[in-house]
Design a protein around this motif. Structure first.
Motif, mmCIF file in Angstrom:
data_model
loop_
_atom_site.group_PDB
_atom_site.id
_atom_site.type_symbol
_atom_site.label_atom_id
_atom_site.label_comp_id
_atom_site.label_asym_id
_atom_site.label_seq_id
_atom_site.Cartn_x
_atom_site.Cartn_y
_atom_site.Cartn_z
ATOM 1 N N LEU A 1 0.831 -1.017 0.019
ATOM 2 C CA LEU A 1 -0.013 -0.053 0.106
ATOM 3 C C LEU A 1 0.825 1.388 -0.050
ATOM 4 O O LEU A 1 0.705 2.172 -0.800
ATOM 5 C CB LEU A 1 -0.933 0.085 1.012
ATOM 6 N N ARG A 2 1.959 1.491 0.741
ATOM 7 C CA ARG A 2 2.631 2.580 0.837
ATOM 8 C C ARG A 2 3.389 2.820 -0.708
ATOM 9 O O ARG A 2 3.476 3.878 -0.945
ATOM 10 C CB ARG A 2 4.054 2.061 1.726
ATOM 11 N N PHE A 3 3.866 1.736 -1.220
ATOM 12 C CA PHE A 3 4.606 1.985 -2.459
ATOM 13 C C PHE A 3 3.541 2.383 -3.495
ATOM 14 O O PHE A 3 4.019 2.944 -4.460
ATOM 15 C CB PHE A 3 5.526 0.787 -2.980
ATOM 16 N N LEU A 4 2.373 1.614 -3.765
ATOM 17 C CA LEU A 4 1.357 1.755 -4.374
ATOM 18 C C LEU A 4 0.802 3.303 -4.517
ATOM 19 O O LEU A 4 0.612 4.041 -5.474
ATOM 20 C CB LEU A 4 0.175 0.848 -4.412
ATOM 21 N N ASP B 1 8.153 -0.818 -10.280
ATOM 22 C CA ASP B 1 9.515 -0.487 -10.492
ATOM 23 C C ASP B 1 10.315 0.196 -8.980
ATOM 24 O O ASP B 1 11.361 -0.106 -8.746
ATOM 25 C CB ASP B 1 9.660 0.495 -11.574
ATOM 26 N N MET B 2 9.451 1.046 -8.303
ATOM 27 C CA MET B 2 10.038 1.541 -7.161
ATOM 28 C C MET B 2 10.272 0.563 -5.976
ATOM 29 O O MET B 2 11.351 0.382 -5.386
ATOM 30 C CB MET B 2 8.963 2.771 -6.755
ATOM 31 N N LEU B 3 9.328 -0.285 -5.774
ATOM 32 C CA LEU B 3 9.314 -1.219 -4.884
ATOM 33 C C LEU B 3 10.666 -2.374 -5.393
ATOM 34 O O LEU B 3 11.484 -2.597 -4.281
ATOM 35 C CB LEU B 3 8.094 -2.170 -4.936
ATOM 36 N N ARG B 4 10.765 -2.504 -6.333
ATOM 37 C CA ARG B 4 12.044 -3.546 -6.727
ATOM 38 C C ARG B 4 13.350 -3.007 -6.605
ATOM 39 O O ARG B 4 14.265 -3.404 -6.018
ATOM 40 C CB ARG B 4 11.722 -4.135 -8.085
ATOM 41 N N LYS B 5 13.387 -1.309 -6.852
ATOM 42 C CA LYS B 5 14.538 -0.841 -6.656
ATOM 43 C C LYS B 5 14.710 -0.549 -5.314
ATOM 44 O O LYS B 5 15.908 -0.969 -4.522
ATOM 45 C CB LYS B 5 14.592 0.594 -7.046
ATOM 46 N N THR B 6 13.720 -0.657 -4.374
ATOM 47 C CA THR B 6 13.766 -0.698 -2.731
ATOM 48 C C THR B 6 14.453 -1.969 -2.278
ATOM 49 O O THR B 6 15.244 -2.172 -1.253
ATOM 50 C CB THR B 6 12.790 -0.208 -1.957
ATOM 51 N N LEU B 7 13.811 -3.242 -2.897
ATOM 52 C CA LEU B 7 14.208 -4.522 -2.491
ATOM 53 C C LEU B 7 15.789 -4.468 -2.954
ATOM 54 O O LEU B 7 16.632 -5.195 -2.121
ATOM 55 C CB LEU B 7 13.347 -5.546 -3.011
ATOM 56 N N GLU B 8 16.251 -4.111 -3.841
ATOM 57 C CA GLU B 8 17.561 -4.077 -4.265
ATOM 58 C C GLU B 8 18.500 -3.176 -3.304
ATOM 59 O O GLU B 8 19.422 -3.746 -2.792
ATOM 60 C CB GLU B 8 17.921 -3.621 -5.644
ATOM 61 N N PHE B 9 17.972 -2.086 -3.041
ATOM 62 C CA PHE B 9 18.796 -1.195 -1.934
ATOM 63 C C PHE B 9 18.760 -1.923 -0.588
ATOM 64 O O PHE B 9 20.023 -1.981 0.096
ATOM 65 C CB PHE B 9 17.747 -0.046 -1.965
ATOM 66 N N SER C 1 17.274 11.614 -0.498
ATOM 67 C CA SER C 1 16.739 10.970 -1.548
ATOM 68 C C SER C 1 16.665 9.394 -1.169
ATOM 69 O O SER C 1 15.795 8.729 -1.538
ATOM 70 C CB SER C 1 17.459 10.959 -2.738
ATOM 71 N N ILE C 2 17.495 8.870 -0.399
ATOM 72 C CA ILE C 2 17.163 7.473 0.339
ATOM 73 C C ILE C 2 15.924 7.502 0.942
ATOM 74 O O ILE C 2 15.242 6.357 0.614
ATOM 75 C CB ILE C 2 18.219 7.257 1.249
ATOM 76 N N GLY C 3 15.308 8.422 1.658
ATOM 77 C CA GLY C 3 14.050 8.360 2.292
ATOM 78 C C GLY C 3 12.887 8.508 1.252
ATOM 79 O O GLY C 3 12.118 7.686 1.416
ATOM 80 N N GLN C 4 13.082 9.284 0.301
ATOM 81 C CA GLN C 4 12.204 9.410 -0.565
ATOM 82 C C GLN C 4 11.911 8.445 -1.420
ATOM 83 O O GLN C 4 10.878 7.943 -1.782
ATOM 84 C CB GLN C 4 12.496 10.587 -1.493
ATOM 85 N N ASP C 5 12.998 7.402 -1.921
ATOM 86 C CA ASP C 5 12.937 6.639 -2.637
ATOM 87 C C ASP C 5 12.559 5.152 -1.896
ATOM 88 O O ASP C 5 11.829 4.254 -2.598
ATOM 89 C CB ASP C 5 14.265 6.274 -3.155
#
Length: 332
Positions: free
Chosen positions: A58-61, A73-81, A204-208
């Motif tokens: 819900l947060r990422f959507l 795309d955003m969530l997958r990048k967060t998982l990688e991070f 930007s870490i927090g925003q992303d």
């Protein structure tokens, strides 16, 4: 440091996030899109950190206004991070080699998590006047980022604890941030300029990777000498962001008492400096009383990177407006 009164469960953040996410049906479609990642260790780590699968999705959507491809795309990048940064080690592994440097950064900040609202939002208090950017920048960008990530991870843990306290099994929990600007000097803002790029990359870490984390932000006792900067920044923010920000030269007593309760409000306005955490960790239900080295807790959780990032928002906004103002002057 005082708890807000515990009332009946409420979920304003859940309702707002669900509206931005375009409803339950769209949320289920997003869950189906992410199903292939759901069995990985890093997914399970993220799911636990954000308070469950529903809250994570819900947060990422909501952060991408219900647009499934962009949210995925955003969530997958967060998982990688999270996998590359080893985020949980910063709050769970007391032997992590990065902790000493982030502890040094912690000594220089003027903020702390101070409790929760009656409906479960975690409350942060920042004494902005205590900020001294120069020695922080001297520690290096890596140490600043490590401390920031540890602060954000602890924030998620405290949100989960608040959910339990108000009997909320699922949902999106957002923070209340209060910046006490008494004692702020123009020189503090000027001293941030050499590190603008460093702090921007950190922010930007927090925003992303930690979206939909703010319920409301209060800037209290804002000096008139810098209020114009804040107003200029607010003018270029989105309507949603402006709606979450309250700027005042006073204490916003009526609003904060309604949100936090009289006891917590008085502690914020008249209480001790938030850096005085040695007595606070002894309180039975204090957020600082986490299962970790007490000495390290006092250092890491007693202070916060968000103090400097709050001021940085003002500086960056002013810098972004300069070309626009220059063009307006040429036109006129």
């Amino acid at each position: 440091l005082v708890w807000g009164p515990v009332g009946l469960p409420a979920d304003p953040a859940e309702e707002a996030a669900l509206a931005k996410a375009k409803g339950e049906e769209n949320l289920r479609a997003f869950a189906a899109e992410m199903e292939s990642e759901a069995d990985s260790p890093v997914w399970r780590d993220a799911e636990r950190a954000f308070g469950g699968r529903r809250a994570l999705l819900l947060r990422f959507l909501a952060a991408r206004d219900g647009k499934i491809p962009a949210s995925a795309d955003m969530l997958r990048k967060t998982l990688e991070f999270r996998e590359q940064f080893r985020t949980q080690d910063l709050v769970e592994d007391t032997t992590d080699a990065r902790i000493p440097s982030s502890t040094e950064i912690a000594r220089l900040w003027g903020g702390a998590y101070i409790g929760r609202t009656s409906d479960g939002s975690v409350v942060q208090l920042h004494r902005v006047g205590r900020l001294d950017p120069a020695p922080i920048l001297a520690r290096g960008e890596d140490a600043i980022k490590e401390f920031y990530v540890s602060w954000m991870e602890w924030g998620l843990a405290l949100q989960r604890k608040a959910d339990v306290a108000v009997n909320r099994s699922v949902g999106v929990n957002c923070n209340v941030e209060i910046y006490d600007c008494r004692g702020v000097a123009v020189g503090q803002i000027a001293s941030l300029l050499p590190g603008v790029r460093v702090f921007a990359r950190t922010l930007s870490i927090g925003q992303d990777n930690y979206p939909e984390n703010l319920r409301v932000c209060y800037l209290l006792f804002l000096p008139s000498m810098i209020s114009w900067v804040v107003n200029m920044v607010l003018s270029v923010l989105s309507e949603a962001s402006r709606a979450k920000t309250v700027v005042s030269s006073g204490d916003c007593q009526k609003e904060l008492v309604a949100l936090l309760g009289e006891e917590m409000f008085q502690a914020i306005i008249h209480g001790p400096d938030v850096g005085s955490v040695s007595t606070l960790v002894e309180q039975e239900d204090n957020y600082l009383a986490q299962p970790r080295s007490p000495a390290l807790l006092q250092e890491v959780l007693g202070r916060t990177l968000l103090t400097v990032l709050g001021i940085l928002d003002l500086v960056l906004g002013l810098l972004m407006l300069r070309p626009f103002v220059a063009r307006r002057r040429k036109v006129h």
